[in-house]
Enzyme design. Structure first.
Site: not given
Ligand code: IPE
Ligand code: IPE
Ligand code: MG
Length: 251
Positions: A36, A53, A146
């Site tokens: 995240d 991403h 792994l």
């Molecule tokens: C969790 O992150 C999902 C992934 C990292 C794929 P999110 O960014 O979607 O989670 P929330 O919305 O902050 O809970």
């Molecule tokens: C995690 O990073 C990737 C996915 C959930 C696909 P985020 O896109 O949630 O990044 P933030 O939380 O907005 O910084």
């Molecule tokens: Mg996120």
């Protein structure tokens, strides 16, 4: 070049201390990571979210290779949740295209001896992505390094709901249902539960990740944004794991 005995001795002592540290530590069997913070990383660098991403995907490859190098048995990464469809279509398309590019990259982990498995409800994904996932799994099925699980369209509640439906459809009698019956009907059937969950990005929640499997896991949270996550952060986390006293309800 001159040989400096004191320098050499210091080097040998430092190296043997490092080796001892590595020998004495316990490696978790199964690490699960919530990757995240890509969006916030992009914002911090005045870039579009899609660039976050892309940077996150690079970190994923580096960390998976590192986990393989240190001899970790299982790594499960959260790539896309059942809730992530709520994001703007453009972002979802970007993530799916990135997944497609990753899967098309023939290099992937072939030379690393990493065994790949995709977990989650893969059904709604595009046909070409599903075919590429299958190819990736098939191509790495004999790998002995792994075991890498990539969670796509994964949600813990969805996974448990599906398991319940399957158990009912199989006609299992209520009195015969045990915790193992549930575990055996999850995507992670046959794998050890994750013993260590890592979440960077400064959020303190599971976001529907491996909610059944992580009942007794240890957790490690950090403010680092996923694209900035380096092997040294993983090492820091594993050191922390080694300081935990796991009691499993005992004394
Ligand atoms: C969790 O992150 C999902 C992934 C990292 C794929 P999110 O960014 O979607 O989670 P929330 O919305 O902050 O809970
Ligand atoms: C995690 O990073 C990737 C996915 C959930 C696909 P985020 O896109 O949630 O990044 P933030 O939380 O907005 O910084
Ligand atoms: Mg996120």
């Amino acid at each position: 070049m001159f040989f400096h005995p004191p320098d050499f001795c210091v080097k040998v002592i430092v190296m043997s201390l490092f080796k001892k540290k590595c020998e004495n530590r316990i490696l978790p069997r199964h690490i699960a990571i919530i990757m995240d913070g890509n969006g916030r990383w992009a914002k911090k660098h005045s870039l579009p979210r899609s660039s976050g991403h892309v940077a996150g995907a690079k970190t994923f490859k580096d960390i998976a290779r590192y986990c393989n190098k240190i001899g970790l048995e299982y790594l499960t990464v959260y790539a896309f949740s059942t809730e992530n469809w709520k994001r703007p279509k453009e972002e979802v398309d970007n993530i799916m295209n990135l997944l497609r590019d990753y899967l098309k990259d023939a290099e992937n982990f072939k030379s690393d001896n990493i065994k790949v498995k995709f977990i989650g409800n893969l059904e709604p994904l595009a046909d070409d992505i599903k075919a590429l996932m299958k190819k990736d799994e098939e191509g790495s099925k004999d790998a002995t390094g792994l075991k890498l699980n990539i969670a796509v369209n994964y949600g813990g509640r969805d996974e448990i709901t599906r398991a319940v439906k399957k158990i009912v459809a199989d006609g299992v009698k209520p009195e015969d249902i045990t915790e193992d019956t549930v575990s055996d009907n999850l995507y992670t059937a046959g794998m050890p539960d994750p013993d260590f969950i890592i979440r960077p990005s400064g959020e303190y929640r599971l976001s529907n990740y491996l909610i059944w499997q992580s009942a007794y896991a240890e957790y490690w949270f950090s403010d680092i944004l996923w694209p900035d996550f380096k092997p040294r952060h993983l090492e820091e986390a594993i050191d922390d794991f080694n300081r935990r006293n796991r009691r499993f309800g005992g004394v």
